[in-house]
Design an enzyme around this catalytic site. Sequence first.
Site, PDB file in Angstrom:
ATOM      1  N   ASP A  13       0.908  -1.131   0.044  1.00  0.00           N
ATOM      2  CA  ASP A  13      -0.087  -0.108   0.131  1.00  0.00           C
ATOM      3  C   ASP A  13       0.805   1.338   0.085  1.00  0.00           C
ATOM      4  O   ASP A  13       0.455   2.341   0.525  1.00  0.00           O
ATOM      5  CB  ASP A  13      -0.827   0.030   1.182  1.00  0.00           C
ATOM      6  CG  ASP A  13      -1.887  -0.944   1.182  1.00  0.00           C
ATOM      7  OD1 ASP A  13      -2.217  -1.461  -0.101  1.00  0.00           O
ATOM      8  OD2 ASP A  13      -2.393  -1.555   2.373  1.00  0.00           O
ATOM      9  N   LYS A  16       1.905   2.225  -5.306  1.00  0.00           N
ATOM     10  CA  LYS A  16       2.486   1.541  -6.464  1.00  0.00           C
ATOM     11  C   LYS A  16       1.523   1.939  -7.617  1.00  0.00           C
ATOM     12  O   LYS A  16       1.793   2.027  -8.585  1.00  0.00           O
ATOM     13  CB  LYS A  16       2.659  -0.019  -6.105  1.00  0.00           C
ATOM     14  CG  LYS A  16       3.706  -0.378  -5.003  1.00  0.00           C
ATOM     15  CD  LYS A  16       3.756  -1.855  -4.673  1.00  0.00           C
ATOM     16  CE  LYS A  16       2.595  -2.361  -4.389  1.00  0.00           C
ATOM     17  NZ  LYS A  16       2.059  -2.078  -2.975  1.00  0.00           N
ATOM     18  N   GLY A  40      -4.496  -4.218  -3.842  1.00  0.00           N
ATOM     19  CA  GLY A  40      -5.458  -3.334  -4.113  1.00  0.00           C
ATOM     20  C   GLY A  40      -4.849  -2.190  -4.585  1.00  0.00           C
ATOM     21  O   GLY A  40      -4.174  -1.583  -3.520  1.00  0.00           O
ATOM     22  N   HIS A  41      -4.744  -1.795  -5.829  1.00  0.00           N
ATOM     23  CA  HIS A  41      -3.921  -0.534  -5.878  1.00  0.00           C
ATOM     24  C   HIS A  41      -4.911   0.365  -6.628  1.00  0.00           C
ATOM     25  O   HIS A  41      -5.596   0.422  -7.537  1.00  0.00           O
ATOM     26  CB  HIS A  41      -3.139  -1.127  -7.519  1.00  0.00           C
ATOM     27  CG  HIS A  41      -2.123  -2.342  -6.990  1.00  0.00           C
ATOM     28  ND1 HIS A  41      -0.969  -2.550  -7.810  1.00  0.00           N
ATOM     29  CD2 HIS A  41      -1.702  -2.603  -5.758  1.00  0.00           C
ATOM     30  CE1 HIS A  41      -0.294  -3.595  -7.015  1.00  0.00           C
ATOM     31  NE2 HIS A  41      -0.647  -3.580  -5.967  1.00  0.00           N
ATOM     32  N   GLN A 224       1.993  -6.062  -3.067  1.00  0.00           N
ATOM     33  CA  GLN A 224       2.572  -5.997  -1.679  1.00  0.00           C
ATOM     34  C   GLN A 224       3.675  -5.471  -1.583  1.00  0.00           C
ATOM     35  O   GLN A 224       4.172  -4.233  -2.424  1.00  0.00           O
ATOM     36  CB  GLN A 224       2.622  -7.468  -1.220  1.00  0.00           C
ATOM     37  CG  GLN A 224       1.283  -8.580  -1.298  1.00  0.00           C
ATOM     38  CD  GLN A 224       0.707  -8.820  -2.562  1.00  0.00           C
ATOM     39  OE1 GLN A 224       1.541  -9.404  -3.256  1.00  0.00           O
ATOM     40  NE2 GLN A 224      -0.443  -8.471  -2.872  1.00  0.00           N
TER      41      GLN A 224
HETATM   42  P1  GDP Z   1      -0.786   0.349  -3.598  1.00  0.00           P
HETATM   43  O1  GDP Z   1      -1.466  -1.002  -3.087  1.00  0.00           O
HETATM   44  O2  GDP Z   1       0.850   0.365  -3.316  1.00  0.00           O
HETATM   45  O3  GDP Z   1      -0.963   0.529  -4.869  1.00  0.00           O
HETATM   46  O4  GDP Z   1      -1.504   1.436  -2.596  1.00  0.00           O
HETATM   47  P2  GDP Z   1      -2.871   1.655  -2.317  1.00  0.00           P
HETATM   48  O5  GDP Z   1      -3.700   2.217  -3.359  1.00  0.00           O
HETATM   49  O6  GDP Z   1      -3.368   0.471  -1.640  1.00  0.00           O
HETATM   50  O7  GDP Z   1      -2.692   2.855  -0.998  1.00  0.00           O
HETATM   51  C1  GDP Z   1      -2.262   3.895  -1.313  1.00  0.00           C
HETATM   52  C2  GDP Z   1      -3.080   4.999  -0.772  1.00  0.00           C
HETATM   53  O8  GDP Z   1      -2.404   6.294  -0.899  1.00  0.00           O
HETATM   54  C3  GDP Z   1      -4.439   5.169  -1.957  1.00  0.00           C
HETATM   55  O9  GDP Z   1      -5.408   5.512  -1.330  1.00  0.00           O
HETATM   56  C4  GDP Z   1      -4.164   6.357  -2.933  1.00  0.00           C
HETATM   57  O10 GDP Z   1      -4.860   6.928  -3.476  1.00  0.00           O
HETATM   58  C5  GDP Z   1      -3.187   7.110  -1.946  1.00  0.00           C
HETATM   59  N1  GDP Z   1      -2.119   7.918  -2.386  1.00  0.00           N
HETATM   60  C6  GDP Z   1      -1.114   7.662  -3.176  1.00  0.00           C
HETATM   61  N2  GDP Z   1      -0.117   8.587  -3.172  1.00  0.00           N
HETATM   62  C7  GDP Z   1      -0.611   9.415  -2.532  1.00  0.00           C
HETATM   63  C8  GDP Z   1      -0.220  10.754  -2.316  1.00  0.00           C
HETATM   64  O11 GDP Z   1       0.766  11.287  -2.699  1.00  0.00           O
HETATM   65  N3  GDP Z   1      -0.818  11.399  -1.492  1.00  0.00           N
HETATM   66  C9  GDP Z   1      -2.159  11.362  -0.828  1.00  0.00           C
HETATM   67  N4  GDP Z   1      -2.790  12.041  -0.255  1.00  0.00           N
HETATM   68  N5  GDP Z   1      -2.530  10.004  -1.166  1.00  0.00           N
HETATM   69  C10 GDP Z   1      -1.937   9.136  -2.122  1.00  0.00           C
HETATM   70  P1  IMO Z   2      -0.935  -4.269  -2.446  1.00  0.00           P
HETATM   71  O1  IMO Z   2      -0.368  -4.881  -3.519  1.00  0.00           O
HETATM   72  C1  IMO Z   2      -0.908  -4.643   2.016  1.00  0.00           C
HETATM   73  C2  IMO Z   2      -1.114  -8.587   3.907  1.00  0.00           C
HETATM   74  C3  IMO Z   2      -2.348  -8.956   4.546  1.00  0.00           C
HETATM   75  C4  IMO Z   2      -1.736  -9.977   5.625  1.00  0.00           C
HETATM   76  C5  IMO Z   2      -0.615 -10.469   4.743  1.00  0.00           C
HETATM   77  C6  IMO Z   2      -1.060 -11.904   4.153  1.00  0.00           C
HETATM   78  O2  IMO Z   2      -2.118  -3.491  -2.211  1.00  0.00           O
HETATM   79  O3  IMO Z   2       0.018  -3.340  -1.806  1.00  0.00           O
HETATM   80  P2  IMO Z   2      -2.333 -12.475   2.062  1.00  0.00           P
HETATM   81  O4  IMO Z   2      -3.832 -12.562   1.777  1.00  0.00           O
HETATM   82  O5  IMO Z   2      -1.513 -12.266   0.984  1.00  0.00           O
HETATM   83  O6  IMO Z   2      -2.259 -14.055   2.402  1.00  0.00           O
HETATM   84  O7  IMO Z   2      -2.208 -11.841   3.468  1.00  0.00           O
HETATM   85  O8  IMO Z   2      -0.276  -9.548   3.613  1.00  0.00           O
HETATM   86  N1  IMO Z   2      -1.380  -7.967   2.368  1.00  0.00           N
HETATM   87  C7  IMO Z   2      -1.438  -6.615   1.826  1.00  0.00           C
HETATM   88  N2  IMO Z   2      -0.944  -5.679   2.796  1.00  0.00           N
HETATM   89  N3  IMO Z   2      -1.013  -4.425   0.726  1.00  0.00           N
HETATM   90  C8  IMO Z   2      -1.190  -5.454   0.019  1.00  0.00           C
HETATM   91  O9  IMO Z   2      -1.172  -5.546  -1.171  1.00  0.00           O
HETATM   92  C9  IMO Z   2      -1.376  -6.805   0.696  1.00  0.00           C
HETATM   93  N4  IMO Z   2      -1.526  -8.263   0.276  1.00  0.00           N
HETATM   94  C10 IMO Z   2      -1.374  -8.823   1.362  1.00  0.00           C
HETATM   95  O10 IMO Z   2      -3.016  -8.039   5.089  1.00  0.00           O
HETATM   96  O11 IMO Z   2      -0.844  -9.087   6.666  1.00  0.00           O
HETATM   97 MG    MG Z   3      -3.046  -1.536  -1.935  1.00  0.00          MG
END
Ligand code: GDP
Ligand code: IMO
Ligand code: MG
Length: 425
Positions: A13, A16, A40-41, A224
């Site tokens: 999270d 990416k 979840g991206h 991840q």
């Molecule tokens: P990922 O799994 O690495 O793609 O990241 P996620 O989407 O799960 O979580 C990143 C969160 O931060 C999301 O809600 C994005 O919309 C948000 N986000 C990403 N870059 C920025 C930033 O520079 N500032 C803010 N405020 N939110 C951001």
């Molecule tokens: P993105 O790509 C954050 C965490 C889960 C748990 C552990 C194992 O959005 O960054 P799993 O379901 O993979 O067996 O869970 O890994 N986890 C993540 N945490 N971002 C993710 O993906 C994750 N995918 C799995 O919360 O701790």
């Molecule tokens: Mg994510």
Amino acid sequence: MSNVIIVGAQWGDEGKGKIVDYLTESADVVIRAQGGSNAGHTVINDGKKYILHLIPSGILWEGKTCVIGNGVAMDPVGLLGEIDTLEQQGITITPDRLMISDRAHLTLPYHREIDGLREADLGDAKIGTTKRGIGPTYADKANRVGLRMIDTTDIESFATRFRSRMEDCNELLEAAGLEEMDLEKIGAEVLAAIERLRPFMKNTMAYLDEAMKSGSNLLFEGAQGTYLDIDHGTYPFVTSSNTTSGGACTGAGFPPNRIDQVVGVCKAYTTRVGSGPFPTEDDEFGDYLHGMGREFGATTGRERRCGWLDAVLLRQSVIVNGIDELAVTNLDGLDQMDSVRICTHYEIDGENVELPPASLDVFAKGKPVYAEMPGWKTDISKARDWDSLPEGAQNFIKKLEEILGVPVTMIGVGPDRAQTILRNP
Ligand code: GDP
Ligand code: IMO
Ligand code: MG
């Protein structure tokens, strides 16, 4: 651009999706090589929000090709739902734009059930998985009993093996006193999904080889993060794939000597979902972020645990992934802080420790030692270049570069595609 791996440098999270989306403009093919719908991206463009789980974030750009590689845990029903949601949002997804490796292992409904059963068995020691069936899918792969995309070409044989695994799982559910799966209903749903997805199946290794030889730019989208890697993460509180840069090559069938660059993505602070130690965790800071509606999981909606930026984690990420440059997202999350912190090392039993210990018991004892700097107390969400950032924000980034010896070339100041600062330090 050339062939670039984007990798999460923390516990996932990191943002990416946003960085991949930004870089896709200069790419031709975007590839997912590991993980599954646990990812979840989030991508936000002109206020429109998309959440990608299995499909590479590059799909949001017209004319770009996306690949789901052999290393991905491929959930056919989940993927179909994702395709339908994106189509409703106006994104057209056809087999010339999305390809699924014929070697990808399938995540099937029994994997999700087993994931839930294992977590329940662990009780308080649970990992806190996303319950998307990831661990059981990779366990089947390692046990050499998995079903792959290619196995669906002989649909009768596939249906027989699938049914037998469903029956085995129903016995486990019955023994646990839980509701069994409806074999007819779920079986029909899975087979229908597979029929619809079969045109997307391809030898993606050969496709990527041709693309690379014809001069295409390839972008590998990590899922991840480094500390969820099954080898290099905080085992056992990890996922079941190699989330580090090496995993991009095995999971796509792409040679390491054709990779030109590795970009690590981290937040300006640290978050984690699920269980396991987290030395810089700070509940007060977490409450502040949650109060603004930030840091809720994109896949499960769970509150993410939050803490200060941890350079001990990042130091190892730089080494293990070969990070050439860093993208730091969510710098705006620190806007209102009186002072900002970076953990430079841990103190454990009177010793200074610069890399995360392998033992989780020792890791959990890590007392973070911080470099503390004045905050900037300014809204930076409208800044679009380095010079517009307040001095305090610039100093924070420069301090991180000094600690890690790696340049920060991208900075996120908000979730929208436009809220990205490029920098050439
Ligand atoms: P990922 O799994 O690495 O793609 O990241 P996620 O989407 O799960 O979580 C990143 C969160 O931060 C999301 O809600 C994005 O919309 C948000 N986000 C990403 N870059 C920025 C930033 O520079 N500032 C803010 N405020 N939110 C951001
Ligand atoms: P993105 O790509 C954050 C965490 C889960 C748990 C552990 C194992 O959005 O960054 P799993 O379901 O993979 O067996 O869970 O890994 N986890 C993540 N945490 N971002 C993710 O993906 C994750 N995918 C799995 O919360 O701790
Ligand atoms: Mg994510």
